[in-house]
Design a protein around this motif. Structure first.
Motif, PDB file in Angstrom:
ATOM      1  N   SER A 185      22.144 -46.829  23.067  1.00  0.00           N
ATOM      2  CA  SER A 185      22.066 -46.820  21.606  1.00  0.00           C
ATOM      3  C   SER A 185      20.938 -45.911  21.148  1.00  0.00           C
ATOM      4  O   SER A 185      20.067 -45.522  21.939  1.00  0.00           O
ATOM      5  CB  SER A 185      21.800 -48.239  21.086  1.00  0.00           C
ATOM      6  N   VAL A 186      20.925 -45.581  19.855  1.00  0.00           N
ATOM      7  CA  VAL A 186      19.835 -44.758  19.323  1.00  0.00           C
ATOM      8  C   VAL A 186      18.504 -45.510  19.402  1.00  0.00           C
ATOM      9  O   VAL A 186      17.447 -44.890  19.514  1.00  0.00           O
ATOM     10  CB  VAL A 186      20.114 -44.307  17.874  1.00  0.00           C
ATOM     11  N   ALA A 187      18.568 -46.829  19.362  1.00  0.00           N
ATOM     12  CA  ALA A 187      17.336 -47.607  19.506  1.00  0.00           C
ATOM     13  C   ALA A 187      16.725 -47.385  20.887  1.00  0.00           C
ATOM     14  O   ALA A 187      15.499 -47.233  21.017  1.00  0.00           O
ATOM     15  CB  ALA A 187      17.615 -49.087  19.287  1.00  0.00           C
ATOM     16  N   GLY A 197      14.443 -45.880  15.976  1.00  0.00           N
ATOM     17  CA  GLY A 197      15.831 -45.521  16.194  1.00  0.00           C
ATOM     18  C   GLY A 197      16.335 -44.539  15.146  1.00  0.00           C
ATOM     19  O   GLY A 197      17.102 -43.622  15.467  1.00  0.00           O
ATOM     20  N   SER A 198      15.907 -44.712  13.893  1.00  0.00           N
ATOM     21  CA  SER A 198      16.354 -43.800  12.828  1.00  0.00           C
ATOM     22  C   SER A 198      15.806 -42.392  13.049  1.00  0.00           C
ATOM     23  O   SER A 198      16.501 -41.404  12.794  1.00  0.00           O
ATOM     24  CB  SER A 198      15.920 -44.332  11.461  1.00  0.00           C
ATOM     25  N   ALA A 200      15.053 -41.123  16.002  1.00  0.00           N
ATOM     26  CA  ALA A 200      15.805 -40.587  17.134  1.00  0.00           C
ATOM     27  C   ALA A 200      17.176 -40.116  16.682  1.00  0.00           C
ATOM     28  O   ALA A 200      17.659 -39.055  17.109  1.00  0.00           O
ATOM     29  CB  ALA A 200      15.938 -41.648  18.220  1.00  0.00           C
ATOM     30  N   ALA A 201      17.826 -40.882  15.821  1.00  0.00           N
ATOM     31  CA  ALA A 201      19.145 -40.507  15.325  1.00  0.00           C
ATOM     32  C   ALA A 201      19.081 -39.191  14.551  1.00  0.00           C
ATOM     33  O   ALA A 201      19.985 -38.348  14.664  1.00  0.00           O
ATOM     34  CB  ALA A 201      19.698 -41.616  14.438  1.00  0.00           C
ATOM     35  N   GLU A 202      18.019 -39.009  13.779  1.00  0.00           N
ATOM     36  CA  GLU A 202      17.877 -37.767  13.014  1.00  0.00           C
ATOM     37  C   GLU A 202      17.671 -36.578  13.941  1.00  0.00           C
ATOM     38  O   GLU A 202      18.245 -35.509  13.736  1.00  0.00           O
ATOM     39  CB  GLU A 202      16.703 -37.894  12.036  1.00  0.00           C
ATOM     40  N   ARG A 203      16.859 -36.754  14.996  1.00  0.00           N
ATOM     41  CA  ARG A 203      16.673 -35.674  15.968  1.00  0.00           C
ATOM     42  C   ARG A 203      18.001 -35.309  16.626  1.00  0.00           C
ATOM     43  O   ARG A 203      18.323 -34.130  16.797  1.00  0.00           O
ATOM     44  CB  ARG A 203      15.676 -36.078  17.054  1.00  0.00           C
TER      45      ARG A 203
END
Length: 224
Positions: A185-187, A197-198, A200-203
């Protein structure tokens, strides 16, 4: 042969006007040089990329006297590509050319960061890299991020990504985020990167946009 990654603080007097523009604008990020070609007449031809407001960039670059020619192309998503021929000869131009000393290869991309610093990878004999960094003005603080033996760098599609994006992709692959069944997961990616996690998701989103833009460009999908 050494691979030295450095971050150099560019005070406002040493920043190119478009770097200053990127510093000032919240809607411009990941601003970087993808390729550049110094020309014998003292000018430099550059290919740049960023994410953000293409119209605002067009409006600003049109006012920069040292930019003899430019073209701004909208890419997939919020990706923007810039062709420019620049003749910057003041303090910012001299600071940039100080990197180009005999014995040093500057490996793209060169990142112009939101805080006014510039991050670049230098490859060459250790003494030549040190000489190049020592040639920079005293006002430009240098932080050496890493020193390793050179064993290659990202090319092809991966060359369009920043170090932070490449790190995020590597962490995601390790976590199984890109497996068909998506076991990570992104977390978990964020935990490996030491961020939320947010974040990481943006990267990962920006990395994916960069790769897809490169694919589209290779396929002829980015219009003139």
């Amino acid at each position: 042969m050494k691979h030295v990654r450095v971050t150099v603080a560019f005070p406002p007097a040493y920043r190119h006007p478009m770097h200053q523009f990127a510093v000032e604008r919240d809607d411009v990020s990941d601003y970087r040089i993808v390729e550049w070609y110094p020309v014998g007449d003292g000018s430099t031809t550059l290919l740049l990329q960023f994410s953000g407001d293409a119209d605002a960039y067009r409006e600003r670059i049109a006012t920069v006297d040292s930019v003899e020619a430019h073209h701004v192309a909208d890419g997939p998503g919020d990706s923007v590509f810039v062709y420019a021929k620049d003749t910057q000869a003041d303090a910012s131009g001299q600071a940039a050319t100080d990197f180009f000393v005999p014995g040093i290869a500057v490996v793209p991309p060169v990142a112009f960061n939101d805080d006014g610093t510039v991050t670049a990878a230098l490859v060459g004999p250790g003494e030549d890299v040190q000489a190049g960094l020592s040639a920079l003005p005293d006002e430009m603080d240098v932080t050496v991020e890493s020193v390793t033996a050179y064993r290659g760098h990202a090319t092809g599609l991966g060359a369009s990504l920043t170090d932070a994006q490449l790190e995020a992709v590597a962490a995601a692959v390790e976590c199984g985020y890109y497996e068909p069944t998506r076991s990570g997961s992104v977390a978990e990616v964020g935990e490996k990167l030491g961020c939320s996690g947010s974040a990481a998701a943006e990267r990962l989103r920006r990395a994916e946009a960069g790769v897809m833009a490169a694919v589209a460009e290779r396929a002829g999908g980015v219009s003139d």
